[in-house]
Enzyme design. Structure first.
Site, PDB file in Angstrom:
ATOM      1  N   ARG A  51      -2.998  -9.952   5.679  1.00  0.00           N
ATOM      2  CA  ARG A  51      -3.610 -10.186   4.426  1.00  0.00           C
ATOM      3  C   ARG A  51      -2.387  -9.782   3.502  1.00  0.00           C
ATOM      4  O   ARG A  51      -2.131  -8.556   3.357  1.00  0.00           O
ATOM      5  CB  ARG A  51      -4.735  -9.414   4.259  1.00  0.00           C
ATOM      6  CG  ARG A  51      -5.515  -9.506   2.914  1.00  0.00           C
ATOM      7  CD  ARG A  51      -6.769  -8.739   2.742  1.00  0.00           C
ATOM      8  NE  ARG A  51      -7.534  -8.873   1.558  1.00  0.00           N
ATOM      9  CZ  ARG A  51      -7.241  -8.030   0.607  1.00  0.00           C
ATOM     10  NH1 ARG A  51      -6.302  -7.087   0.680  1.00  0.00           N
ATOM     11  NH2 ARG A  51      -8.122  -8.203  -0.491  1.00  0.00           N
ATOM     12  N   LYS A  66       0.709  -1.033  -0.120  1.00  0.00           N
ATOM     13  CA  LYS A  66      -0.049  -0.016  -0.192  1.00  0.00           C
ATOM     14  C   LYS A  66       0.662   1.246  -0.094  1.00  0.00           C
ATOM     15  O   LYS A  66       2.196   1.196   0.267  1.00  0.00           O
ATOM     16  CB  LYS A  66      -0.926   0.044   1.138  1.00  0.00           C
ATOM     17  CG  LYS A  66      -2.102  -1.151   0.842  1.00  0.00           C
ATOM     18  CD  LYS A  66      -3.063  -0.907   1.981  1.00  0.00           C
ATOM     19  CE  LYS A  66      -4.189  -1.790   1.588  1.00  0.00           C
ATOM     20  NZ  LYS A  66      -5.369  -2.089   2.567  1.00  0.00           N
TER      21      LYS A  66
END
Length: 272
Positions: free
Chosen positions: A248, A214
C-alpha cells in the site's frame, strides 16, 4: 444491499494499492486531495501509473487524529466513490465503520480495509459478509507497549479477527491480513515484524504491507515524511520478498517499477 460483482483478488503476482486520502489531516498527504476534482485527478494519475487497487479513506488514522463523524466521513466519500469505481480499477474503502463500509460497497467498493480488523464496530463482519467483498483485517493497538512480544500479540489479534470473519460467513478467499506497520507499535517492533514477515504466512492468507512514508522509515533515515520514498520502497520490497501479496503506497509509479523488477528477477526461467 447488493452483492459486489464477483471481484476476486488475483494472487499470482504482487499488487500495488494506491493511497487516496480525502482528508484535511492525514499524516502524509492531508489536504492535498480532499477537493472532488483533485481527488478524481489523483485517482486517475495513480491508475495511469499502474495501480492495481485504489484505497480511499476519509478519516485520518494517524496518532492523535480527531475522530470524524459518520456523516462527515460519508460527505467526503459520496461524491467520489462511484466515479472512481467506474475508472476500472478495484476500489478499497479504508474505514472501521460498518455503515460507511455498507454505503461504499453499494457505490462500487470491492474491498473493505479495516484498521481494527473487524474488532471496532460489531456490525462490520456481517456488513462485509453481506456485501460479498474482500476484507483487509489489520492488527492495531491503542498504544505501543515496548515490553510485549509483538508477533505473539499479532497472532492473538488475527485469531480473533479470523474468528469474527468466519462466524459472519466471510469467505476465506476474501480475507486478507495486515500486520499494521506503525499502528500501536514502537519503531523496533515494526522492524521485528519486517524481519519475521514470512511468519505471517502461517494463516494461509494474502498479506498486505503498508509502511509508506511511516515513522519507522524516518527514524532510520532521519528524513521528513515527503522524503521517505526510498525507505518505503526498501520496506515494501523486503515485504514482497518475504511473502507479501499487496503493498500500500503513496508513490505508485516507483512501486510499480520496483515490483516489475522483482518479478523479472525472480520469475522462474529455463537456463539457456
Amino acid at each position: 444491499m447488493a452483492k459486489a460483482t464477483g471481484y476476486q483478488l488475483p494472487t499470482s503476482r504482487p499488487h500495488v494499492m494506491g493511497i487516496l486520502n480525502v482528508t484535511p489531516d492525514s499524516f502524509s498527504d492531508g489536504g492535498r486531495h480532499n477537493a472532488i476534482d483533485a481527488a478524481l485527478t489523483h485517482a486517475q494519475a495513480m491508475i495511469d501509473e499502474g495501480a492495481d487497487i485504489l484505497d480511499i479513506g476519509a478519516e485520518s488514522t494517524r496518532p492523535g487524529a480527531e475522530a470524524v463523524s459518520l456523516d462527515d466521513e460519508w460527505a467526503r466519500l459520496d461524491p467520489i466513490l462511484a466515479p472512481i469505481a467506474e475508472m476500472g480499477v478495484p476500489v478499497s474503502i479504508d474505514t472501521y465503520k460498518a455503515e460507511i463500509a455498507r454505503r461504499a460497497c453499494a457505490a462500487g467498493a470491492v474491498i473493505v480495509n479495516d484498521v481494527w480488523g473487524l474488532q471496532k464496530d460489531p456490525a462490520m463482519a456481517e456488513t462485509v459478509a453481506e456485501a460479498g467483498v474482500h476484507v483487509v483485517m489489520m492488527h492495531n493497538r491503542l498504544a505501543a507497549d515496548p515490553d510485549i512480544d509483538i508477533l505473539s500479540d499479532i497472532d492473538r489479534f488475527f485469531e480473533k479477527s479470523l474468528g469474527l470473519a468466519d462466524k459472519a460467513g466471510i469467505a476465506r478467499e476474501k480475507q486478507i491480513l495486515d500486520p499494521g506497520f506503525g499502528f500501536g507499535k514502537t519503531v523496533d517492533q515494526n522492524f521485528v515484524i519486517l524481519n519475521r514477515f514470512e511468519t505471517l504466512k502461517k494463516h494461509g492468507l494474502p498479506i498486505l504491507a503498508g509502511a509508506s512514508r511511516k515513522r519507522m522509515i524516518g527514524a532510520v533515515l532521519n528524513v521528513e515524511t515527503d522524503d521517505r520514498l526510498n525507505g518505503s520502497l526498501a520496506v515494501h520490497m523486503t515485504s514482497l520478498l518475504k511473502g507479501a501479496a499487496i503493498v500500500r503506497a503513496h508513490d505508485v509509479g516507483p512501486h510499480v517499477d520496483c515490483v516489475r523488477m522483482l518479478e523479472a528477477t525472480f520469475l522462474e526461467r529455463t537456463p539457456s
